[in-house]
Scaffold this motif. Sequence first.
Motif, PDB file in Angstrom:
ATOM      1  N   LEU A 145       0.815  -1.220   0.000  1.00 30.33           N
ATOM      2  CA  LEU A 145       0.000   0.000   0.000  1.00 30.33           C
ATOM      3  C   LEU A 145       0.851   1.273   0.000  1.00 30.33           C
ATOM      4  O   LEU A 145       0.328   2.380  -0.120  1.00 30.33           O
ATOM      5  N   LEU A 185      -0.367   5.190  -0.106  1.00 31.90           N
ATOM      6  CA  LEU A 185      -0.308   6.043   1.094  1.00 31.90           C
ATOM      7  C   LEU A 185       0.524   7.292   0.822  1.00 31.90           C
ATOM      8  O   LEU A 185       0.191   8.387   1.276  1.00 31.90           O
ATOM      9  N   LEU A 242       2.570   0.694  10.522  1.00 27.78           N
ATOM     10  CA  LEU A 242       1.977   2.011  10.215  1.00 27.78           C
ATOM     11  C   LEU A 242       2.516   3.074  11.167  1.00 27.78           C
ATOM     12  O   LEU A 242       2.678   4.247  10.793  1.00 27.78           O
ATOM     13  N   TRP A 289       5.544   3.085  12.377  1.00 24.76           N
ATOM     14  CA  TRP A 289       6.893   3.487  11.940  1.00 24.76           C
ATOM     15  C   TRP A 289       6.772   4.671  10.981  1.00 24.76           C
ATOM     16  O   TRP A 289       7.619   5.570  10.955  1.00 24.76           O
ATOM     17  N   TRP A 324       9.583  -0.556  -6.649  1.00 22.20           N
ATOM     18  CA  TRP A 324       9.274  -0.928  -5.260  1.00 22.20           C
ATOM     19  C   TRP A 324      10.227  -2.035  -4.857  1.00 22.20           C
ATOM     20  O   TRP A 324      10.736  -2.771  -5.694  1.00 22.20           O
ATOM     21  N   ASN A 343      10.486  -4.702   2.134  1.00 24.50           N
ATOM     22  CA  ASN A 343      11.149  -4.036   3.256  1.00 24.50           C
ATOM     23  C   ASN A 343      12.396  -4.768   3.744  1.00 24.50           C
ATOM     24  O   ASN A 343      13.435  -4.153   3.999  1.00 24.50           O
ATOM     25  N   ASP A 365       7.106   4.794  -4.054  1.00 30.16           N
ATOM     26  CA  ASP A 365       6.628   5.264  -2.748  1.00 30.16           C
ATOM     27  C   ASP A 365       7.618   6.217  -2.077  1.00 30.16           C
ATOM     28  O   ASP A 365       7.530   6.455  -0.858  1.00 30.16           O
ATOM     29  N   SER A 392       9.778   8.712   5.452  1.00 30.27           N
ATOM     30  CA  SER A 392      10.196   7.316   5.664  1.00 30.27           C
ATOM     31  C   SER A 392      11.513   7.000   4.961  1.00 30.27           C
ATOM     32  O   SER A 392      12.277   6.160   5.455  1.00 30.27           O
TER      33      SER A 392
HETATM   34  P1  FAD Z   1       3.585  -3.163   4.748  1.00 33.08           P
HETATM   35  O1  FAD Z   1       4.466  -4.107   5.483  1.00 33.08           O
HETATM   36  O2  FAD Z   1       2.331  -3.703   4.197  1.00 33.08           O
HETATM   37  O3  FAD Z   1       3.286  -1.972   5.770  1.00 33.08           O
HETATM   38  C1  FAD Z   1       2.140  -1.112   5.646  1.00 33.08           C
HETATM   39  C2  FAD Z   1       2.556   0.333   5.632  1.00 33.08           C
HETATM   40  O4  FAD Z   1       3.249   0.673   6.822  1.00 33.08           O
HETATM   41  C3  FAD Z   1       3.507   0.683   4.500  1.00 33.08           C
HETATM   42  O5  FAD Z   1       2.817   0.913   3.300  1.00 33.08           O
HETATM   43  C4  FAD Z   1       4.196   1.925   5.039  1.00 33.08           C
HETATM   44  O6  FAD Z   1       3.408   3.068   4.853  1.00 33.08           O
HETATM   45  C5  FAD Z   1       4.275   1.626   6.528  1.00 33.08           C
HETATM   46  N1  FAD Z   1       5.581   1.030   6.836  1.00 33.08           N
HETATM   47  C6  FAD Z   1       5.912  -0.275   6.844  1.00 33.08           C
HETATM   48  N2  FAD Z   1       7.199  -0.438   7.237  1.00 33.08           N
HETATM   49  C7  FAD Z   1       7.676   0.806   7.452  1.00 33.08           C
HETATM   50  C8  FAD Z   1       8.943   1.320   7.887  1.00 33.08           C
HETATM   51  N3  FAD Z   1       9.966   0.512   8.193  1.00 33.08           N
HETATM   52  N4  FAD Z   1       9.092   2.654   7.999  1.00 33.08           N
HETATM   53  C9  FAD Z   1       8.069   3.499   7.720  1.00 33.08           C
HETATM   54  N5  FAD Z   1       6.842   3.069   7.324  1.00 33.08           N
HETATM   55  C10 FAD Z   1       6.659   1.748   7.199  1.00 33.08           C
HETATM   56  N6  FAD Z   1       8.651   3.409   3.004  1.00 33.08           N
HETATM   57  C11 FAD Z   1       8.004   4.317   2.257  1.00 33.08           C
HETATM   58  O7  FAD Z   1       6.772   4.388   2.304  1.00 33.08           O
HETATM   59  N7  FAD Z   1       8.692   5.190   1.457  1.00 33.08           N
HETATM   60  C12 FAD Z   1      10.052   5.157   1.371  1.00 33.08           C
HETATM   61  O8  FAD Z   1      10.637   5.981   0.658  1.00 33.08           O
HETATM   62  C13 FAD Z   1      10.750   4.177   2.114  1.00 33.08           C
HETATM   63  N8  FAD Z   1      12.100   4.073   2.033  1.00 33.08           N
HETATM   64  C14 FAD Z   1      12.750   3.092   2.749  1.00 33.08           C
HETATM   65  C15 FAD Z   1      14.143   3.005   2.665  1.00 33.08           C
HETATM   66  C16 FAD Z   1      14.825   2.025   3.381  1.00 33.08           C
HETATM   67  C17 FAD Z   1      16.339   1.940   3.294  1.00 33.08           C
HETATM   68  C18 FAD Z   1      14.112   1.127   4.195  1.00 33.08           C
HETATM   69  C19 FAD Z   1      14.827   0.051   4.965  1.00 33.08           C
HETATM   70  C20 FAD Z   1      12.730   1.220   4.299  1.00 33.08           C
HETATM   71  C21 FAD Z   1      12.030   2.201   3.594  1.00 33.08           C
HETATM   72  N9  FAD Z   1      10.628   2.331   3.682  1.00 33.08           N
HETATM   73  C22 FAD Z   1       9.988   3.296   2.963  1.00 33.08           C
HETATM   74  C23 FAD Z   1       9.852   1.526   4.655  1.00 33.08           C
HETATM   75  C24 FAD Z   1       9.290   0.202   4.133  1.00 33.08           C
HETATM   76  O9  FAD Z   1      10.292  -0.530   3.487  1.00 33.08           O
HETATM   77  C25 FAD Z   1       8.110   0.380   3.188  1.00 33.08           C
HETATM   78  O10 FAD Z   1       7.154   1.237   3.766  1.00 33.08           O
HETATM   79  C26 FAD Z   1       7.431  -0.945   2.885  1.00 33.08           C
HETATM   80  O11 FAD Z   1       8.347  -1.859   2.336  1.00 33.08           O
HETATM   81  C27 FAD Z   1       6.274  -0.711   1.933  1.00 33.08           C
HETATM   82  O12 FAD Z   1       5.694  -1.924   1.573  1.00 33.08           O
HETATM   83  P2  FAD Z   1       4.247  -2.311   2.061  1.00 33.08           P
HETATM   84  O13 FAD Z   1       3.299  -1.195   1.797  1.00 33.08           O
HETATM   85  O14 FAD Z   1       3.939  -3.638   1.489  1.00 33.08           O
HETATM   86  O15 FAD Z   1       4.465  -2.456   3.659  1.00 33.08           O
END
Ligand code: FAD
Length: 485
Positions: free
Chosen positions: A247, A251, A286, A288, A348, A351, A382, A387
């Motif tokens: 997502l 987001l 969320l 984080w 993308w 994580n 994203d 973040s």
């Molecule tokens: P899910 O696991 O489904 O989590 C749901 C939501 O929670 C995510 O969409 C995100 O909004 C939030 N979230 C989850 N993990 C984190 C985290 N560690 N920190 C902050 N928010 C989190 N996230 C970004 O949205 N934008 C970035 O530019 C970004 N850069 C990153 C750079 C590095 C080096 C690292 C290690 C992490 C980064 N992240 C970033 C955090 C995280 O990797 C992604 O949010 C996540 O992989 C998005 O996939 P998802 O929506 O399936 O996450």
Amino acid sequence: MPASPLPAAPSLLWFRDDLRLSDNPALAALAEARAPIAALYVLDEDSPGLRPLGGAARWWLAQSLRALSAELKRKGVPLILRRGPANRMVPEVAAALGAATVAFNDRAGAPEARVDHAVAARLLSEDRRVLSFCAHLLHPPGSIEGASGRMPRTFSSFQRAALKARRLDAPLPVPKHLRGVARPPAGEELESFGLEPTHPDWAAGLRTTWTAGEAAAQARLAAFIDSGLKGYAAGRDRPDEGHVSRLSPHLRFGEISPRQILSAVRHAAEAGAVTLADADKFEAELYWREFSYHLLADQPDMAQRNIQGAFDGFPWRECPGELKAWHRGLTGYPLVDAGMRQLWQTGWMHNRVRMVVASFLAKHLLIDWRAGEDWFWDTLVDADPASNPASWQWVAGSGLDAAPYFRIFNPVTQGEKFDPDGAYVRAFVPELAKLPTPFIHKPWTADAHALAHAGIRLGHTYPRPLVDHGAARERALRALESTRK
Ligand code: FAD
């Protein structure tokens, strides 16, 4: 009941990082007033201090604006597109419209706040009403304070304080009664923004991977609740499985609100569709995001400056060749290379793999985390102003409540643990696809027969490791030690 008389003067809704109609408090407030509405999006690449969007995020923005414009059109509301400094464009459109009210949802970042204050001051001086709301986050940045009056310095204390303060209201529906203005001021064509690549057109992988827009965001949330959330706590670290929500770009551009996501997850847990452990773990992720936004408010320049000043003298290496190999997914470590190629192809990365590739850059290669943050900024759909730098500093060890620098991910054991059959590596590093599983995360240990059988010539069809893990680890620890003297 007789309908209340419609205010004659139109309203202007200024969209920013909130490209949705549901759970949009600025839109809801204008709809309630029943005045005719025009919507505006300003591509502002001129105001001082605003960080220009990276390439992948620009591509996403184009798709998202297209979806938003179509949705608004169905409701009879025109979306005006303008390009230029917001403190000129917004007042100009408000004046051309004769708007009595201008409404918007807040966005984070110090330069953005400076622009918004300037816009609001100008509108107020012209006798227009200005309404603003918090809709991008669960907690307005800066609202969660520790005993010192600053934001709590660890994630767990931040989350504890935030949960205590939380009031989770039901998300707002799409307003039933929307009325568009009949003759909107002129705008520009989306194509004139030049947000999408043409020569070369590198966005094919993005197009096949993603659908942007509010409807797609809601569909993704529903699918995740149906089939991904169950098992999230245990499965979220596995890039070869489908337990994460994806997502994040939705987001980032506000096509869905954190409140909508959290409400749906809580609802699923209350209905017994998922365990509390899965729901709580997801909620922590969320948070984080919330933590990162609070950090951005506390440290506005954290994309450029180490949060821990002790890192200012860190002996980073300048080595463009190694940086390029990392960009291209040619480091010789399959998990790192799979992640970097997933990023390039789809905009993308999972994580767990983001953590491994970031650690590899900052610790194995000793390349400044800012070079990695920049690359992610340009290539992630994203890419997020809070973040991205917060996570890079977390991995590099210079952030708040960060992973200690001496904890250095081993890309081989990380691969064996989180991609045990090598399915993720095989998907993104096809030249290794035929390698037997025992060698998939360390091809240099395969015997000549296994390599030949898999069609691999190390150093030709796939690189040998750029650095030796053990030696790179020792070098990183020595570098850390040197900053402590
Ligand atoms: P899910 O696991 O489904 O989590 C749901 C939501 O929670 C995510 O969409 C995100 O909004 C939030 N979230 C989850 N993990 C984190 C985290 N560690 N920190 C902050 N928010 C989190 N996230 C970004 O949205 N934008 C970035 O530019 C970004 N850069 C990153 C750079 C590095 C080096 C690292 C290690 C992490 C980064 N992240 C970033 C955090 C995280 O990797 C992604 O949010 C996540 O992989 C998005 O996939 P998802 O929506 O399936 O996450």
